[in-house]
Scaffold this motif. Sequence first.
Motif, PDB file in Angstrom:
ATOM      1  N   PRO A   1      -6.682   4.536  18.334  1.00  0.00           N
ATOM      2  CA  PRO A   1      -5.214   4.500  18.218  1.00  0.00           C
ATOM      3  C   PRO A   1      -4.701   3.470  17.226  1.00  0.00           C
ATOM      4  CG  PRO A   1      -5.938   3.543  20.303  1.00  0.00           C
ATOM      5  CD  PRO A   1      -7.151   4.141  19.655  1.00  0.00           C
ATOM      6  N   PHE A   2      -5.505   2.486  16.878  1.00  0.00           N
ATOM      7  CA  PHE A   2      -5.076   1.444  15.939  1.00  0.00           C
ATOM      8  C   PHE A   2      -5.446   1.765  14.491  1.00  0.00           C
ATOM      9  CE2 PHE A   2      -9.204   0.215  17.706  1.00  0.00           C
ATOM     10  CZ  PHE A   2      -9.957   0.096  16.549  1.00  0.00           C
ATOM     11  N   LEU A   3      -6.118   2.892  14.260  1.00  0.00           N
ATOM     12  CA  LEU A   3      -6.551   3.268  12.918  1.00  0.00           C
ATOM     13  C   LEU A   3      -5.694   4.424  12.408  1.00  0.00           C
ATOM     14  CD1 LEU A   3     -10.092   3.430  11.576  1.00  0.00           C
ATOM     15  CD2 LEU A   3      -8.656   5.434  11.269  1.00  0.00           C
ATOM     16  N   GLU A   4      -5.128   4.267  11.226  1.00  0.00           N
ATOM     17  CA  GLU A   4      -4.386   5.360  10.595  1.00  0.00           C
ATOM     18  C   GLU A   4      -5.309   6.019   9.570  1.00  0.00           C
ATOM     19  OE1 GLU A   4      -0.106   6.444   8.609  1.00  0.00           O
ATOM     20  OE2 GLU A   4      -0.442   4.469   9.494  1.00  0.00           O
ATOM     21  N   TYR A   5      -5.504   7.325   9.721  1.00  0.00           N
ATOM     22  CA  TYR A   5      -6.409   8.088   8.859  1.00  0.00           C
ATOM     23  C   TYR A   5      -5.566   9.115   8.101  1.00  0.00           C
ATOM     24  CZ  TYR A   5     -10.834  10.463   7.682  1.00  0.00           C
ATOM     25  OH  TYR A   5     -11.910  11.009   7.028  1.00  0.00           O
ATOM     26  N   VAL A   6      -5.578   9.022   6.775  1.00  0.00           N
ATOM     27  CA  VAL A   6      -4.736   9.886   5.946  1.00  0.00           C
ATOM     28  C   VAL A   6      -5.557  10.449   4.798  1.00  0.00           C
ATOM     29  CG1 VAL A   6      -2.688   9.956   4.474  1.00  0.00           C
ATOM     30  CG2 VAL A   6      -2.737   8.424   6.437  1.00  0.00           C
ATOM     31  N   LYS A   7      -5.337  11.718   4.490  1.00  0.00           N
ATOM     32  CA  LYS A   7      -5.895  12.303   3.275  1.00  0.00           C
ATOM     33  C   LYS A   7      -4.831  12.165   2.193  1.00  0.00           C
ATOM     34  CE  LYS A   7      -9.406  15.451   4.800  1.00  0.00           C
ATOM     35  NZ  LYS A   7     -10.424  14.949   3.905  1.00  0.00           N
ATOM     36  N   ALA A   8      -5.202  11.539   1.073  1.00  0.00           N
ATOM     37  CA  ALA A   8      -4.244  11.262   0.014  1.00  0.00           C
ATOM     38  C   ALA A   8      -4.777  11.751  -1.325  1.00  0.00           C
ATOM     39  CB  ALA A   8      -3.963   9.767  -0.060  1.00  0.00           C
ATOM     40  N   THR A   9      -3.844  12.023  -2.245  1.00  0.00           N
ATOM     41  CA  THR A   9      -4.234  12.411  -3.601  1.00  0.00           C
ATOM     42  C   THR A   9      -4.080  11.254  -4.583  1.00  0.00           C
ATOM     43  OG1 THR A   9      -2.022  13.286  -3.990  1.00  0.00           O
ATOM     44  CG2 THR A   9      -3.714  14.853  -3.263  1.00  0.00           C
ATOM     45  N   GLU A  10      -3.268  10.258  -4.218  1.00  0.00           N
ATOM     46  CA  GLU A  10      -3.102   9.042  -5.023  1.00  0.00           C
ATOM     47  C   GLU A  10      -2.871   7.864  -4.108  1.00  0.00           C
ATOM     48  OE1 GLU A  10      -0.888   8.882  -8.841  1.00  0.00           O
ATOM     49  OE2 GLU A  10      -0.219  10.893  -8.249  1.00  0.00           O
TER      50      GLU A  10
ATOM     51  N   LEU B   1       0.856  -1.181   0.000  1.00  0.00           N
ATOM     52  CA  LEU B   1       0.000   0.000   0.000  1.00  0.00           C
ATOM     53  C   LEU B   1       0.891   1.229   0.000  1.00  0.00           C
ATOM     54  CD1 LEU B   1      -2.773   1.377   0.225  1.00  0.00           C
ATOM     55  CD2 LEU B   1      -2.578   1.160   2.705  1.00  0.00           C
ATOM     56  N   ARG B   2       0.766   2.019  -1.066  1.00  0.00           N
ATOM     57  CA  ARG B   2       1.505   3.280  -1.173  1.00  0.00           C
ATOM     58  C   ARG B   2       0.508   4.392  -1.412  1.00  0.00           C
ATOM     59  NH1 ARG B   2       6.219   4.188  -4.669  1.00  0.00           N
ATOM     60  NH2 ARG B   2       4.658   4.520  -6.255  1.00  0.00           N
ATOM     61  N   PHE B   3       0.866   5.592  -0.957  1.00  0.00           N
ATOM     62  CA  PHE B   3      -0.007   6.732  -1.194  1.00  0.00           C
ATOM     63  C   PHE B   3       0.800   8.018  -1.156  1.00  0.00           C
ATOM     64  CE2 PHE B   3       0.038   6.032   3.338  1.00  0.00           C
ATOM     65  CZ  PHE B   3       0.147   7.314   3.869  1.00  0.00           C
TER      66      PHE B   3
ATOM     67  N   VAL C   1      -8.775  11.617  -1.353  1.00  0.00           N
ATOM     68  CA  VAL C   1      -9.468  10.411  -0.953  1.00  0.00           C
ATOM     69  C   VAL C   1      -9.011  10.144   0.484  1.00  0.00           C
ATOM     70  CG1 VAL C   1      -7.725   8.876  -1.951  1.00  0.00           C
ATOM     71  CG2 VAL C   1     -10.002   8.012  -1.532  1.00  0.00           C
ATOM     72  N   ASP C   2      -9.962   9.848   1.354  1.00  0.00           N
ATOM     73  CA  ASP C   2      -9.625   9.578   2.755  1.00  0.00           C
ATOM     74  C   ASP C   2      -9.308   8.095   2.890  1.00  0.00           C
ATOM     75  OD1 ASP C   2     -10.724  12.181   2.751  1.00  0.00           O
ATOM     76  OD2 ASP C   2     -11.170  11.978   4.872  1.00  0.00           O
ATOM     77  N   LEU C   3      -8.133   7.818   3.381  1.00  0.00           N
ATOM     78  CA  LEU C   3      -7.627   6.450   3.496  1.00  0.00           C
ATOM     79  C   LEU C   3      -7.622   6.060   4.971  1.00  0.00           C
ATOM     80  CD1 LEU C   3      -6.258   4.111   1.917  1.00  0.00           C
ATOM     81  CD2 LEU C   3      -4.092   5.268   2.326  1.00  0.00           C
ATOM     82  N   LEU C   4      -8.322   4.993   5.304  1.00  0.00           N
ATOM     83  CA  LEU C   4      -8.381   4.479   6.673  1.00  0.00           C
ATOM     84  C   LEU C   4      -7.769   3.089   6.671  1.00  0.00           C
ATOM     85  CD1 LEU C   4     -11.148   6.239   6.076  1.00  0.00           C
ATOM     86  CD2 LEU C   4     -11.584   5.628   8.421  1.00  0.00           C
ATOM     87  N   VAL C   5      -6.741   2.895   7.485  1.00  0.00           N
ATOM     88  CA  VAL C   5      -5.990   1.645   7.487  1.00  0.00           C
ATOM     89  C   VAL C   5      -5.901   1.095   8.909  1.00  0.00           C
ATOM     90  CG1 VAL C   5      -3.776   0.555   6.943  1.00  0.00           C
ATOM     91  CG2 VAL C   5      -4.601   2.457   5.543  1.00  0.00           C
ATOM     92  N   ILE C   6      -6.234  -0.176   9.031  1.00  0.00           N
ATOM     93  CA  ILE C   6      -6.069  -0.881  10.302  1.00  0.00           C
ATOM     94  C   ILE C   6      -5.113  -2.039  10.040  1.00  0.00           C
ATOM     95  CG2 ILE C   6      -7.176  -2.237  12.105  1.00  0.00           C
ATOM     96  CD1 ILE C   6      -9.771  -0.747  11.445  1.00  0.00           C
ATOM     97  N   ARG C   7      -4.039  -2.078  10.816  1.00  0.00           N
ATOM     98  CA  ARG C   7      -3.080  -3.169  10.656  1.00  0.00           C
ATOM     99  C   ARG C   7      -3.207  -4.218  11.752  1.00  0.00           C
ATOM    100  NH1 ARG C   7       2.152   0.191   8.930  1.00  0.00           N
ATOM    101  NH2 ARG C   7       0.996   1.909   9.801  1.00  0.00           N
TER     102      ARG C   7
END
Length: 146
Positions: free
Chosen positions: A85-94, A11-13, A56-62
């Motif tokens: 705390p276990f969720l990473e929330y990022v605003k990404a363009t790609e 997963l890259r962004f 695009v809002d990216l929500l990642v749980i590892r």
Amino acid sequence: MLAQRQYAGGLRFKPKGSEAWRTLEAPFFSVWACNTRWLTTSAQLAPRALFDDGCVDLLVIRRVGRCEALSTFVDLTSGKHAEAPFLEYVKATEIELDPQPRTAEQPGMLAIDGELVPYASTHISVLPGKLHVLGAVKGGGGDACE
């Protein structure tokens, strides 16, 4: 959530405001890419999403325990799960997602806007201003273009 299935892959962004790619390491419990706040009328999955912010809002749980996941996601209406705390929330363009097959016989599926599609490398780019939405004014009764 109860199955606690983990997914391998890359997963890259590109974070908003950056031209540099960032990589998140697998395994992943869940990955969501949203361009609106509400997934359904009662599930505000991406509470920071704005329709016109070019992201695009990216929500990642590892990694997360079963009980912690259930107690966090029982109420999706409030959007408070985005602070977990276990969720990473990022605003990404790609975004580039490269899921790895689970097995040769059953490689797996992605859910894209509710449709199941076979695992495949996926590239998502936000193209601001490329979609024009037309609609009527609620209760306007006249020309919607006024």
